[in-house]
Design a protein around this motif. Structure first.
Motif, mmCIF file in Angstrom:
data_model
loop_
_atom_site.group_PDB
_atom_site.id
_atom_site.type_symbol
_atom_site.label_atom_id
_atom_site.label_comp_id
_atom_site.label_asym_id
_atom_site.label_seq_id
_atom_site.Cartn_x
_atom_site.Cartn_y
_atom_site.Cartn_z
ATOM 1 N N UNK B 45 0.832 -1.198 0.000
ATOM 2 C CA UNK B 45 0.000 0.000 0.000
ATOM 3 C C UNK B 45 0.869 1.251 0.000
ATOM 4 N N UNK B 50 -10.032 8.579 2.456
ATOM 5 C CA UNK B 50 -11.395 8.336 2.871
ATOM 6 C C UNK B 50 -12.180 9.628 2.712
ATOM 7 N N UNK B 55 -5.675 9.355 4.647
ATOM 8 C CA UNK B 55 -5.624 8.692 5.945
ATOM 9 C C UNK B 55 -4.433 7.765 6.083
ATOM 10 N N UNK B 56 -3.872 7.323 4.999
ATOM 11 C CA UNK B 56 -2.676 6.486 5.051
ATOM 12 C C UNK B 56 -1.665 7.046 4.065
ATOM 13 N N UNK B 97 -13.712 2.773 5.340
ATOM 14 C CA UNK B 97 -12.330 2.620 5.784
ATOM 15 C C UNK B 97 -12.208 1.372 6.640
ATOM 16 N N UNK B 98 -13.317 0.895 7.140
ATOM 17 C CA UNK B 98 -13.306 -0.340 7.911
ATOM 18 C C UNK B 98 -13.852 -0.128 9.296
ATOM 19 N N UNK B 99 -14.764 -0.961 9.663
ATOM 20 C CA UNK B 99 -15.262 -0.916 11.026
ATOM 21 C C UNK B 99 -14.579 -2.031 11.791
ATOM 22 N N UNK B 100 -14.306 -1.862 13.042
ATOM 23 C CA UNK B 100 -13.613 -2.877 13.822
ATOM 24 C C UNK B 100 -14.364 -4.200 13.713
ATOM 25 N N UNK B 101 -13.701 -5.203 13.224
ATOM 26 C CA UNK B 101 -14.309 -6.518 13.080
ATOM 27 C C UNK B 101 -15.186 -6.656 11.863
ATOM 28 N N UNK B 102 -15.410 -5.567 11.165
ATOM 29 C CA UNK B 102 -16.288 -5.630 10.012
ATOM 30 C C UNK B 102 -15.591 -6.178 8.787
ATOM 31 N N UNK B 103 -16.357 -6.713 7.874
ATOM 32 C CA UNK B 103 -15.767 -7.242 6.666
ATOM 33 C C UNK B 103 -15.606 -6.127 5.642
ATOM 34 N N UNK B 104 -14.629 -6.295 4.798
ATOM 35 C CA UNK B 104 -14.318 -5.252 3.830
ATOM 36 C C UNK B 104 -13.779 -5.908 2.578
ATOM 37 N N UNK B 105 -14.350 -5.560 1.437
ATOM 38 C CA UNK B 105 -13.828 -6.039 0.166
ATOM 39 C C UNK B 105 -13.193 -4.874 -0.559
ATOM 40 N N UNK B 106 -11.959 -5.042 -0.940
ATOM 41 C CA UNK B 106 -11.316 -4.033 -1.772
ATOM 42 C C UNK B 106 -11.457 -4.458 -3.228
#
Lengths: 114, 117
Positions: B45, B50, B55-56, B97-106
């Motif tokens: 990366x 966001x 953010x990064x 950007x992602x929730x704690x424990x949440x799933x995320x597809x890039x």
């Protein structure tokens, strides 16, 4: 320093066989572990993913096994097919100021022989 | 319909030149990324935005400057190109950007193959 270590670097499997790719990590703050599949000339695409509170997840011929205590996870491809020939990346997500970032393993080039 | 598109697909240029890569996503996602994939396929990366906010920012040379004019676009400008910049650059996007424990597809774009001569 690789935060997500992936092995093997390359793998040759006969059609119908089982392909196994292994990954290990150190950071216990990782909260999500996706696997991405990349075909030549294409961008990676999400294949399957798991959260660390689950020990196994299966989607069709693809299964992730997750061992939280050992900090290891693996991808199993059952009944491997020539169309599965691609590069596979394990990954892990960690929190970051303002969001999250995904760290990828070095990749495994899988070749399935017909 | 292409979800994440990048232009150009190929970019061949001389050392010292300045070039830009454009990225657009039509998925309505909040977060966009730039990744660099080297000749050994290692994917790293570079930047993440966001809602147009950076953010990064990984340890990337200042010659690389991302710009997000709106939520659907994230462009990458590279100044004074060097031989080591030769790689495939991927743009990606995700719902949040992602929730704690949440799933995320890039969702990744098709990549821009940059060759610096």
């Amino acid at each position: 320093q690789q935060q997500v270590k992936q092995s093997p670097q390359s793998l040759i499997v006969q059609k119908g066989g089982i392909s196994i790719i292994n990954c290990a990590y150190e950071n216990t703050a990782f909260d999500y572990f996706p696997w991405y599949q990349q075909f030549p000339g294409k961008g990676p695409a999400l294949l399957i993913a798991i959260r660390p509170d689950v020990s196994e997840k299966k989607e069709g011929r693809f299964t992730i096994s997750f061992n939280k205590s050992a900090k290891q996870f693996s991808l199993h491809i059952m009944d491997s097919q020539p169309g599965d020939s691609a590069t596979y990346f394990c990954a892990a997500r960690e929190g970051y100021t303002g969001g999250f970032k995904t760290i990828f393993g070095a990749g495994t080039r899988l070749f399935v022989k017909a | 319909d292409t979800a994440v598109s990048q232009t150009p697909k190929y970019l061949v240029t001389q050392m010292g030149n300045d070039k830009s890569i454009k990225c657009e996503q039509n998925l309505g996602h909040d977060t966009m990324y730039w990744y660099k994939q080297d000749s050994k396929k290692f994917l790293k990366i570079m930047f993440s935005y966001n809602n147009k906010e950076l953010i990064i920012n990984e340890t990337v040379p200042n010659r690389f400057s991302p710009k997000s004019p709106d939520k659907a676009h994230l462009n990458l400008h590279i100044n004074s190109l060097e031989l080591g910049d030769s790689a495939v650059y991927f743009c990606a996007s995700s719902q949040k950007a992602g929730l704690a424990g949440g799933e995320e597809t890039q969702y990744f774009g098709p990549g821009t193959r940059l060759l610096v001569l």
